[in-house]
Design a protein around this motif. Structure first.
Motif, PDB file in Angstrom:
ATOM      1  N   GLY A 371       0.802  -1.218   0.000  1.00 53.05           N
ATOM      2  CA  GLY A 371       0.000   0.000   0.000  1.00 53.05           C
ATOM      3  C   GLY A 371       0.833   1.266   0.000  1.00 53.05           C
ATOM      4  N   ALA A 372       1.976   1.228   0.702  1.00 51.10           N
ATOM      5  CA  ALA A 372       2.816   2.415   0.773  1.00 51.10           C
ATOM      6  C   ALA A 372       3.506   2.728  -0.550  1.00 51.10           C
ATOM      7  CB  ALA A 372       3.866   2.241   1.873  1.00 51.10           C
ATOM      8  N   GLU A 373       3.473   1.788  -1.498  1.00 51.44           N
ATOM      9  CA  GLU A 373       4.125   1.998  -2.788  1.00 51.44           C
ATOM     10  C   GLU A 373       3.210   2.677  -3.799  1.00 51.44           C
ATOM     11  OE1 GLU A 373       5.409  -1.842  -4.063  1.00 51.44           O
ATOM     12  OE2 GLU A 373       6.449  -2.305  -2.184  1.00 51.44           O
ATOM     13  N   LEU A 374       2.009   3.047  -3.378  1.00 48.84           N
ATOM     14  CA  LEU A 374       1.035   3.605  -4.317  1.00 48.84           C
ATOM     15  C   LEU A 374       1.270   5.078  -4.627  1.00 48.84           C
ATOM     16  CD1 LEU A 374      -2.210   1.915  -2.925  1.00 48.84           C
ATOM     17  CD2 LEU A 374      -0.814   1.218  -4.876  1.00 48.84           C
ATOM     18  N   GLY A 375       2.194   5.722  -3.915  1.00 49.73           N
ATOM     19  CA  GLY A 375       2.513   7.120  -4.194  1.00 49.73           C
ATOM     20  C   GLY A 375       1.434   8.086  -3.762  1.00 49.73           C
ATOM     21  N   LEU A 376       0.757   7.822  -2.665  1.00 53.87           N
ATOM     22  CA  LEU A 376      -0.318   8.693  -2.189  1.00 53.87           C
ATOM     23  C   LEU A 376       0.263   9.815  -1.343  1.00 53.87           C
ATOM     24  CD1 LEU A 376      -2.789   5.901  -1.020  1.00 53.87           C
ATOM     25  CD2 LEU A 376      -2.600   6.932  -3.272  1.00 53.87           C
ATOM     26  N   SER A 377      -0.279  11.035  -1.511  1.00 59.28           N
ATOM     27  CA  SER A 377       0.225  12.161  -0.730  1.00 59.28           C
ATOM     28  C   SER A 377      -0.850  13.165  -0.354  1.00 59.28           C
ATOM     29  CB  SER A 377       1.330  12.894  -1.513  1.00 59.28           C
ATOM     30  OG  SER A 377       0.816  13.381  -2.753  1.00 59.28           O
ATOM     31  N   HIS A 378      -1.954  13.210  -1.094  1.00 56.56           N
ATOM     32  CA  HIS A 378      -2.981  14.227  -0.907  1.00 56.56           C
ATOM     33  C   HIS A 378      -4.263  13.563  -0.397  1.00 56.56           C
ATOM     34  CE1 HIS A 378      -5.789  17.504  -1.917  1.00 56.56           C
ATOM     35  NE2 HIS A 378      -4.724  18.286  -1.950  1.00 56.56           N
ATOM     36  N   PRO A 379      -5.082  14.293   0.391  1.00 52.05           N
ATOM     37  CA  PRO A 379      -6.334  13.687   0.870  1.00 52.05           C
ATOM     38  C   PRO A 379      -7.194  13.086  -0.234  1.00 52.05           C
ATOM     39  CG  PRO A 379      -5.940  15.722   2.058  1.00 52.05           C
ATOM     40  CD  PRO A 379      -4.862  15.626   1.008  1.00 52.05           C
ATOM     41  N   TRP A 384      -9.979   8.345  -2.756  1.00 50.73           N
ATOM     42  CA  TRP A 384     -10.301   7.465  -3.883  1.00 50.73           C
ATOM     43  C   TRP A 384      -9.619   6.110  -3.772  1.00 50.73           C
ATOM     44  CZ3 TRP A 384     -14.094   7.954  -7.276  1.00 50.73           C
ATOM     45  CH2 TRP A 384     -14.705   9.209  -7.401  1.00 50.73           C
ATOM     46  N   ALA A 385      -8.394   6.063  -3.272  1.00 55.07           N
ATOM     47  CA  ALA A 385      -7.700   4.772  -3.142  1.00 55.07           C
ATOM     48  C   ALA A 385      -8.416   3.870  -2.139  1.00 55.07           C
ATOM     49  CB  ALA A 385      -6.250   4.991  -2.730  1.00 55.07           C
ATOM     50  N   SER A 386      -8.722   4.413  -0.959  1.00 53.53           N
ATOM     51  CA  SER A 386      -9.424   3.602   0.043  1.00 53.53           C
ATOM     52  C   SER A 386     -10.830   3.272  -0.426  1.00 53.53           C
ATOM     53  CB  SER A 386      -9.464   4.340   1.381  1.00 53.53           C
ATOM     54  OG  SER A 386     -10.148   5.580   1.267  1.00 53.53           O
ATOM     55  N   GLY A 387     -11.472   4.202  -1.142  1.00 51.38           N
ATOM     56  CA  GLY A 387     -12.833   3.975  -1.602  1.00 51.38           C
ATOM     57  C   GLY A 387     -12.936   2.914  -2.683  1.00 51.38           C
ATOM     58  N   ILE A 388     -12.071   2.998  -3.678  1.00 57.08           N
ATOM     59  CA  ILE A 388     -12.128   2.030  -4.773  1.00 57.08           C
ATOM     60  C   ILE A 388     -11.857   0.623  -4.262  1.00 57.08           C
ATOM     61  CG2 ILE A 388     -10.976   1.292  -6.892  1.00 57.08           C
ATOM     62  CD1 ILE A 388     -10.618   4.265  -7.571  1.00 57.08           C
ATOM     63  N   PRO A 397      -9.733  -3.724   7.003  1.00 62.46           N
ATOM     64  CA  PRO A 397      -8.282  -3.723   6.790  1.00 62.46           C
ATOM     65  C   PRO A 397      -7.837  -2.696   5.757  1.00 62.46           C
ATOM     66  CG  PRO A 397      -9.271  -5.711   5.867  1.00 62.46           C
ATOM     67  CD  PRO A 397     -10.331  -5.039   6.674  1.00 62.46           C
ATOM     68  N   THR A 398      -8.702  -2.374   4.790  1.00 60.94           N
ATOM     69  CA  THR A 398      -8.353  -1.317   3.846  1.00 60.94           C
ATOM     70  C   THR A 398      -8.182   0.008   4.574  1.00 60.94           C
ATOM     71  OG1 THR A 398      -9.543  -2.430   2.053  1.00 60.94           O
ATOM     72  CG2 THR A 398      -9.090  -0.097   1.774  1.00 60.94           C
ATOM     73  N   TYR A 399      -9.098   0.291   5.487  1.00 61.65           N
ATOM     74  CA  TYR A 399      -9.004   1.502   6.310  1.00 61.65           C
ATOM     75  C   TYR A 399      -7.701   1.495   7.105  1.00 61.65           C
ATOM     76  CZ  TYR A 399     -10.075   4.466  10.399  1.00 61.65           C
ATOM     77  OH  TYR A 399     -10.027   5.391  11.414  1.00 61.65           O
ATOM     78  N   LEU A 400      -7.392   0.353   7.744  1.00 60.49           N
ATOM     79  CA  LEU A 400      -6.172   0.271   8.534  1.00 60.49           C
ATOM     80  C   LEU A 400      -4.927   0.501   7.685  1.00 60.49           C
ATOM     81  CD1 LEU A 400      -6.487  -2.695  11.066  1.00 60.49           C
ATOM     82  CD2 LEU A 400      -6.314  -0.256  11.548  1.00 60.49           C
ATOM     83  N   THR A 401      -4.911  -0.077   6.499  1.00 59.99           N
ATOM     84  CA  THR A 401      -3.740   0.050   5.638  1.00 59.99           C
ATOM     85  C   THR A 401      -3.478   1.498   5.276  1.00 59.99           C
ATOM     86  OG1 THR A 401      -4.012  -2.170   4.722  1.00 59.99           O
ATOM     87  CG2 THR A 401      -2.770  -0.582   3.403  1.00 59.99           C
ATOM     88  N   PHE A 402      -4.516   2.198   4.796  1.00 60.74           N
ATOM     89  CA  PHE A 402      -4.311   3.569   4.349  1.00 60.74           C
ATOM     90  C   PHE A 402      -4.159   4.542   5.513  1.00 60.74           C
ATOM     91  CE2 PHE A 402      -6.154   1.689   0.495  1.00 60.74           C
ATOM     92  CZ  PHE A 402      -5.179   2.067  -0.408  1.00 60.74           C
ATOM     93  N   ALA A 403      -4.768   4.234   6.667  1.00 58.44           N
ATOM     94  CA  ALA A 403      -4.516   5.062   7.845  1.00 58.44           C
ATOM     95  C   ALA A 403      -3.063   4.912   8.292  1.00 58.44           C
ATOM     96  CB  ALA A 403      -5.470   4.669   8.976  1.00 58.44           C
ATOM     97  N   SER A 404      -2.521   3.700   8.167  1.00 54.78           N
ATOM     98  CA  SER A 404      -1.111   3.484   8.505  1.00 54.78           C
ATOM     99  C   SER A 404      -0.196   4.211   7.533  1.00 54.78           C
ATOM    100  CB  SER A 404      -0.800   1.983   8.505  1.00 54.78           C
ATOM    101  OG  SER A 404      -1.570   1.313   9.483  1.00 54.78           O
ATOM    102  N   GLY A 408       2.519   7.201   8.403  1.00 59.55           N
ATOM    103  CA  GLY A 408       3.901   7.251   7.952  1.00 59.55           C
ATOM    104  C   GLY A 408       4.242   8.559   7.265  1.00 59.55           C
ATOM    105  N   LEU A 409       3.296   9.109   6.525  1.00 57.97           N
ATOM    106  CA  LEU A 409       3.558  10.360   5.809  1.00 57.97           C
ATOM    107  C   LEU A 409       3.775  11.532   6.758  1.00 57.97           C
ATOM    108  CD1 LEU A 409       1.083  10.270   2.777  1.00 57.97           C
ATOM    109  CD2 LEU A 409       3.560  10.047   2.723  1.00 57.97           C
ATOM    110  N   VAL A 410       3.037  11.568   7.872  1.00 56.24           N
ATOM    111  CA  VAL A 410       3.147  12.709   8.783  1.00 56.24           C
ATOM    112  C   VAL A 410       4.039  12.402   9.982  1.00 56.24           C
ATOM    113  CG1 VAL A 410       0.887  13.557   8.105  1.00 56.24           C
ATOM    114  CG2 VAL A 410       1.060  12.049  10.082  1.00 56.24           C
ATOM    115  N   GLY A 411       4.568  11.171  10.047  1.00 59.04           N
ATOM    116  CA  GLY A 411       5.517  10.825  11.094  1.00 59.04           C
ATOM    117  C   GLY A 411       4.910  10.532  12.447  1.00 59.04           C
ATOM    118  N   THR A 412       3.699   9.955  12.469  1.00 58.96           N
ATOM    119  CA  THR A 412       3.071   9.589  13.742  1.00 58.96           C
ATOM    120  C   THR A 412       3.012   8.073  13.874  1.00 58.96           C
ATOM    121  OG1 THR A 412       0.849   9.689  12.752  1.00 58.96           O
ATOM    122  CG2 THR A 412       1.693  11.695  13.791  1.00 58.96           C
TER     123      THR A 412
END
Length: 492
Positions: A371-379, A384-388, A397-404, A408-412
């Motif tokens: 999931g982290a290889e998808l190049g996501l950066s903007h809300p 759309w990634a989590s929705g599709i 688990p989709t929610y958990l993956t993208f929330a994780s 990682g992007l904001v360092g929390t």
């Protein structure tokens, strides 16, 4: 996909306790989030709870498994979805039999489950527990709602139908999308019994009541409940109210226009005045089997308790089974017969989702690993990634993956999603993941458990529901433009 009625909550708690996974060390710093300090009394679940330790224990084996799997391992899952879409059109006489559906799911699901078991038995055990909890919740609500008889008949006019959908949208955030769907679908069918064209009413019912309405509270949909367990304050989801109002309001407006147009066309083609015919069939409404409302509240209470107390393993399942048993034995069989209760719809859902849960194991593992290889950066990317993916995969688990990924992007710390709320960008990303995971489950019949259940109940009542691709045509025409507008307004 498969909003499994908080299945992740039960599964993670059981597995963590069973595997004796250690929790965060006492020396680990607590979040300094302003939001968490404000809501500390209302949010008793902390990272020390075994259910939250899923991020530190259970999720890592899934990541390792995903890196070991080839991309073609998702093929059985895609093939099963294709069969669900095509076979009802190609061989309807064979597809109608649940036995044939079971054979197909066994043919595609069993080899995948056996193969995954040789690679990582815990992943198969996780999916099996998740499926069991999903089916127990759905079955309990099916039994309880089957004993709630709304006697009398409402007039199935466009205004009344829109009002019922609006009520369902509110109920979905109180008793969950599954509970609201099971309680209201039969009264809606009865209200429209004199109309010839009513499939669109059920389609919009799935849009609003079975999906979009559940966005406001953690009780509404499993991803939000799982977020609550991972440190998101219980009341934080109320900040999604503008999105909830916009999407639900737009859907109700579109529905009223569509239903009014179809209603007038029927009126012209029907001898006499359809308004008067509908009103003439209206009988004062009252509810029989009101004791079942208590058992319904009991199910909601069990789910809420799972999020606020450290329940022993299996207590949540036992609680829901107890509510279903109380409903079954305390309700007169005459009430269920009057309601047209039959086991066929829940058997169909159980059979199909057994295959889906089995074949979905590789797809979820690959998504979690990459999931982290998808190049996501903007809300809007996260929305759309989590929705599709939630349109076809388990949205928890989709929610958990993208929330994780957002953490990682904001360092929390991904094990405490409440930390995201201390950073403006993090709060925006979490809102996008939450909205995408919940709203876009309406895109397909397999996007959420209640979707298929409503379809099965409607078809049992004689409604010719659109097929898999026909339903997606409705969602593409109605939902995708709304989601695009929501992206511009809230995540642009």
């Amino acid at each position: 996909m498969l909003r499994a009625g908080f299945t992740e909550v039960l599964v993670t708690g059981m597995l963590m306790r069973w595997m004796r996974v250690s929790t965060r060390p006492a020396s680990a710093p607590r979040s300094r989030s302003r939001h968490l300090r404000q809501d500390v009394r209302a949010e008793p679940i902390r990272a020390a709870d075994p259910a939250i330790a899923v991020a530190e224990g259970l999720w890592q084996p899934w990541k390792m498994l995903g890196h070991r799997l080839p991309l073609w391992s998702v093929a059985p899952f895609g093939l099963l979805l294709l069969c669900i879409a095509v076979l009802p059109l190609a061989i309807p006489h064979l597809w109608d039999r649940n036995r044939n559906k079971a054979l197909l799911c066994l043919l595609l699901g069993a080899p995948v489950a056996i193969w995954m078991g040789t690679l990582d038995a815990s992943a198969v055990l996780h999916a099996a527990h998740e499926y069991a909890a999903f089916l127990i919740l759905l079955g309990a609500l099916f039994v309880i709602a089957g004993g709630i008889v709304v006697r009398g008949t409402l007039a199935g006019t466009p205004g009344l139908n829109a009002a019922l959908l609006g009520i369902g949208a509110v109920l979905a955030s109180v008793i969950g999308t599954t509970g609201a769907s099971m309680v209201l679908v039969r009264p809606l069918l009865r209200a429209n019994s004199v109309r010839r064209r009513k499939a669109h009413v059920l389609v919009f019912f799935i849009f609003v009541v079975s999906n979009v309405g559940g966005l406001l509270t953690p009780l509404g949909d499993p991803p939000l409940f799982l977020g609550f367990l991972r440190g998101v304050p219980f009341l934080w989801t109320l900040r999604l109210l503008p999105i909830w109002l916009f999407v639900n309001g737009a859907l109700l407006l579109v529905f009223f226009v569509v239903d009014s147009t179809i209603f007038r066309q029927e009126d012209i083609a029907t001898p006499g005045d359809l308004d008067k015919i509908a009103m003439r069939h209206r009988v004062p409404v009252h509810i029989a089997g009101q004791r079942n409302l208590l058992w319904l509240a009991g199910v909601v209470g069990v789910l809420a308790a799972a999020g606020s107390m450290r329940l022993p393993p299996g207590v949540q399942e036992a609680g829901m089974l107890a509510m279903a048993a109380l409903a079954w034995f305390s309700t007169s069989p005459e009430l269920r017969r009057e309601n047209g209760f039959a086991w066929g719809p829940i058997v169909e859902v159980a059979v199909l989702f057994a295959g889906i849960f089995a074949t979905m194991i590789p797809a979820l593992a690959v998504l979690n690993a990459r999931g982290a290889e998808l190049g996501l950066s903007h809300p809007r990317h996260f929305f759309w990634a989590s929705g599709i993916l939630s349109s076809f995969l388990d949205n928890a688990p989709t929610y958990l993956t993208f929330a994780s990924v957002a953490s990682g992007l904001v360092g929390t710390d991904a094990s405490d999603l409440g930390q995201l709320l201390a950073v403006p960008r993090g709060a925006a990303l979490l809102a996008a993941v939450s909205a995408g995971s919940v709203l876009m489950g309406a895109n397909t019949y397999v996007g959420n458990g209640p979707n298929f259940m409503v379809k099965a109940i409607a078809e049992k009542a004689g409604v010719r529901m659109p097929g898999f691709f026909g339903y997606m045509a409705w969602s593409a025409a109605v939902l995708l433009p709304l989601f695009a507008a929501a992206t511009f307004l809230f995540f642009g």
